[in-house]
Design a protein around this motif. Structure first.
Motif, short mmCIF file in Angstrom:
data_model
loop_
_atom_site.label_atom_id
_atom_site.label_comp_id
_atom_site.label_asym_id
_atom_site.label_seq_id
_atom_site.Cartn_x
_atom_site.Cartn_y
_atom_site.Cartn_z
N GLU A 105 0.79 -1.17 0.01
CA GLU A 105 0.00 0.03 0.01
C GLU A 105 0.92 1.52 0.08
N PHE A 106 1.80 1.40 0.74
CA PHE A 106 2.86 2.37 0.57
C PHE A 106 3.46 2.73 -0.71
N LEU A 107 3.81 1.57 -1.33
CA LEU A 107 4.36 1.59 -2.68
C LEU A 107 3.50 2.29 -3.63
N CYS A 108 2.05 1.55 -3.74
CA CYS A 108 1.15 2.03 -4.51
C CYS A 108 0.74 3.67 -4.04
N ASN A 109 0.70 4.10 -2.94
CA ASN A 109 0.53 5.40 -2.49
C ASN A 109 1.56 6.39 -3.26
N ARG A 110 2.97 5.84 -3.21
CA ARG A 110 3.92 6.89 -3.70
C ARG A 110 3.78 6.61 -5.18
N TYR A 111 3.55 5.57 -5.79
CA TYR A 111 3.26 5.53 -7.31
C TYR A 111 2.42 6.62 -7.84
N ARG A 112 1.17 6.57 -7.16
CA ARG A 112 -0.04 7.51 -7.30
C ARG A 112 0.41 8.93 -7.13
N GLU A 113 1.47 9.18 -6.10
CA GLU A 113 1.73 10.53 -6.09
C GLU A 113 2.85 10.90 -7.29
N PHE A 114 3.61 9.85 -7.53
CA PHE A 114 4.43 9.97 -8.78
C PHE A 114 3.84 10.32 -10.00
N LEU A 115 2.84 9.63 -10.14
CA LEU A 115 1.97 9.78 -11.59
C LEU A 115 1.24 11.13 -11.55
N SER A 116 0.94 11.66 -10.51
CA SER A 116 0.11 12.92 -10.23
C SER A 116 1.09 14.34 -10.73
N GLU A 117 2.31 14.16 -10.84
CA GLU A 117 3.10 14.95 -11.54
C GLU A 117 2.88 15.20 -12.78
N PRO A 118 2.80 16.32 -13.21
CA PRO A 118 2.48 16.85 -14.72
C PRO A 118 3.35 15.75 -15.77
N ARG A 119 4.64 15.66 -15.66
CA ARG A 119 5.37 14.90 -16.67
C ARG A 119 5.06 13.34 -16.64
N ASN A 120 4.41 12.96 -15.45
CA ASN A 120 4.51 11.68 -15.22
C ASN A 120 3.06 11.16 -15.57
N ARG A 121 2.25 12.02 -15.82
CA ARG A 121 0.65 11.66 -15.95
C ARG A 121 0.48 10.69 -16.88
N LYS A 122 -0.45 9.59 -16.46
CA LYS A 122 -0.84 8.73 -17.44
C LYS A 122 -2.02 9.35 -18.53
N TYR A 123 -1.96 8.90 -19.77
CA TYR A 123 -3.15 9.54 -20.48
C TYR A 123 -3.64 8.43 -21.30
#
Length: 246
Positions: A105-123
């Protein structure tokens, strides 16, 4: 056909070319997230090992688990580089309460935070104006059913891979080396997307500019409960369920 609608997919592809957005698989994303954080050498029980700061950040973070963290990082890094780990699963086995679920769960939370950054966003992409095709009833818009990346559509714009590569090179400026890297993550369109895209091809007579006017690029929702990017899935048998957190 408006220029803004026509350029929606091309805008995304050019943003990838200019490194404003990224196209990578989950292994590559997680590996980049971990390895871009601060890494220190530490001595644990008389042995030198690595400590990755991303696992030690936040009010409630991972404590200890040096062997497990280093094993996980090695696994993800190998998979990101196309190694055999990409065909395997990373399994956490241990007594109840020893931190397996918290680690995931910690890893998933960090990954979602990482993907919330504009450059990392998933489309992903969606098909619009489907009423023009005449046989989708009252349905006007259909999203990719599996949240396929727009780059996947870009790699399958034409009937053959070579035609798609030539178009990406000519229109978006990708070099041969960049295309080779992108196509390392190549996969065909899903059945639904492929069917609709072929329908659009027939309707437009294969005119790529007209075809692109049917495409919108939209962000993938990151809501935890949807499980679109990260999710937990129950194991199918009691033995696995008692020992493994997926």
């Amino acid at each position: 056909m408006s220029a803004s609608t026509q350029s929606d997919l091309l805008h995304h592809l050019k943003a990838i070319k200019e490194k404003q957005r990224v196209f990578e698989n989950a292994f590559q994303g997680v590996a980049r997230m971990i390895l871009e954080s601060q890494i220190e050498k530490v001595v644990v029980n008389g042995k030198t090992t690595y400590d990755f700061s991303i696992f030690r950040s936040g009010k409630k973070h991972v404590i200890g688990m040096y062997d497990e963290v280093n094993s996980f990082v090695s696994y993800v890094k190998d998979a990101a580089e196309g190694g055999s780990s990409a065909e395997m699963a990373f399994v956490l086995v241990g007594e109840p309460g020893n931190g397996k679920t918290f680690f995931v769960e910690f890893l998933c939370n960090r990954y979602r935070e990482f993907l919330s950054e504009p450059r990392n966003r998933k489309y992903t992409f969606r098909f619009n104006n489907l009423e023009k095709l005449g046989h989708y009833g009252r349905i006007n818009t259909i999203e990719s059913q599996t949240y396929e990346d727009p780059m996947v559509l870009g790699m399958n714009l034409f009937d053959t891979i070579n035609e798609s590569k030539e178009y990406l090179s000519k229109t978006c400026g990708f070099t041969d080396k960049e295309l080779e890297t992108l196509y390392d993550n190549y996969r065909p369109l899903g059945a639904c997307s492929g069917y609709i895209w072929n329908d659009i091809r027939n309707y437009t007579g294969g005119n790529i500019d007209d075809m692109l006017s049917f495409i919108d690029v939209v962000p993938v929702p990151l809501t935890e409960s949807l499980g679109t990017v990260t999710g937990k899935y129950p194991a199918k048998d009691k033995m696995t369920s008692s020992a493994v957190d997926l």
